[in-house]
Motif scaffolding. Sequence first.
Motif, short mmCIF file in Angstrom:
data_model
loop_
_atom_site.label_atom_id
_atom_site.label_comp_id
_atom_site.label_asym_id
_atom_site.label_seq_id
_atom_site.Cartn_x
_atom_site.Cartn_y
_atom_site.Cartn_z
N HIS A 1 14.51 -2.47 -31.06
CA HIS A 1 13.75 -1.23 -32.03
C HIS A 1 15.37 -0.58 -31.32
CE1 HIS A 1 12.72 2.28 -28.51
NE2 HIS A 1 13.33 3.13 -30.33
N HIS B 1 16.97 2.92 -34.62
CA HIS B 1 16.49 3.81 -35.82
C HIS B 1 17.95 3.64 -36.56
CE1 HIS B 1 13.43 5.14 -33.21
NE2 HIS B 1 13.96 4.97 -32.43
N HIS C 1 10.62 6.33 -36.56
CA HIS C 1 9.01 6.52 -35.88
C HIS C 1 8.30 6.91 -36.44
CE1 HIS C 1 12.09 8.47 -32.77
NE2 HIS C 1 12.61 8.38 -33.29
N GLU D 1 7.85 2.85 -34.29
CA GLU D 1 8.64 3.28 -33.19
C GLU D 1 7.22 4.83 -32.76
OE1 GLU D 1 11.27 5.16 -30.85
OE2 GLU D 1 10.66 4.82 -29.38
N ASP E 1 17.46 0.93 -28.85
CA ASP E 1 17.35 2.37 -29.50
C ASP E 1 18.52 2.67 -30.10
OD1 ASP E 1 15.72 4.69 -29.66
OD2 ASP E 1 15.68 4.94 -27.44
N HIS F 1 20.92 4.33 -32.04
CA HIS F 1 21.22 5.94 -33.64
C HIS F 1 22.49 5.84 -33.97
CE1 HIS F 1 17.44 6.72 -30.72
NE2 HIS F 1 17.62 7.98 -31.48
ZN LIG Z 1 13.47 4.51 -30.40
#
Ligand SMILES: [Zn+2]
Length: 308
Positions: free
Chosen positions: A12, A14, A47, A71, A184, A186
């Motif tokens: 996971h 981005h 996303h 995701e 996750d 970023h």
């Molecule tokens: Zn995410």
Amino acid sequence: MSNKHWFKGNLHTHTSASERGPGDTPPEHVSEWYHDHDYDFLVLSDHNHRTILDGTEAERAKWPHLIPGEEITAAFGEVPVHLGGIGTRELVGQREARTLVETLQVNIDAIEEAGGLATLNHPNFKWSYSDREIIATHGAWAMEVFNGHPGVNNEGGGASPSAESIWDRVLASGRRMFGVATDDAHHFQGEFGPRRSNPGRGWISVRADGVSDESLLSAMERGDFYASTGVKFAELEVRGREIVIELETETELQLKYRTVFTGPNGRELWTTSGNSARFTLSRSDDYVRATVYASNGEKAWMQPVFGD
Ligand SMILES: [Zn+2]
Ligand SMILES: [Zn+2]
């Protein structure tokens, strides 16, 4: 003897490849970060967007193995419903439905139809859903018991259970569900800190015979992996009904370790200190799982071993 090895990966993260963001860095550089930090594989999970890199051989040598995915970013009203689609063959996107449980289910089904493993992401992000909703669905492969984003409430709070307690309640219901730790991530630029969504915080280690989609995904589907925020297993075997654990110890910091074996609803069955642990399931144990706690706050989660 088995010639399987442990391969480290993050499911996971981005990038800036999708219009919705929120990653601050192009996928090539995100991939380089993970390669430089000894990851063997990575899912670029933007996303509702497939971020696929077709590099030259020289470029690919600077990246970990990239498993395709996204995701799935859906919602029920104001409630976010995010799922990992891991190893999918095509874009899944998001689907809507009439209830929260149905919204979870149609998106899980869509991931399965695209040939992927469905992960339930950060259930406590905006307190989206809990064990009750998860138990009412079927087909999800795993849920995030740890997510490195600062806004996801891993530990629960107030009267709301932690992500790990949600997992235990789901398992106690008889559902087979694995637990993953993810970044996750970023933010790869600027300062790294606890309020930023930086990489390197949660991962899985998969025992597979090689770094290919097929080897990694089939081992993951079987549950042949553990989740971690820092603790590593040197050995993790299930021999008949006996679980055998050996930790890879951190000698420089003189860390100390505690291993806790738990059953349904997180009920403690056995706790031991030191660098190795053993536990034998009794006839009455539906399932047992182990969590290792290091003295610096890092953890690792073994997958549940089922009594039958
Ligand atoms: Zn995410
Ligand atoms: Zn999300």
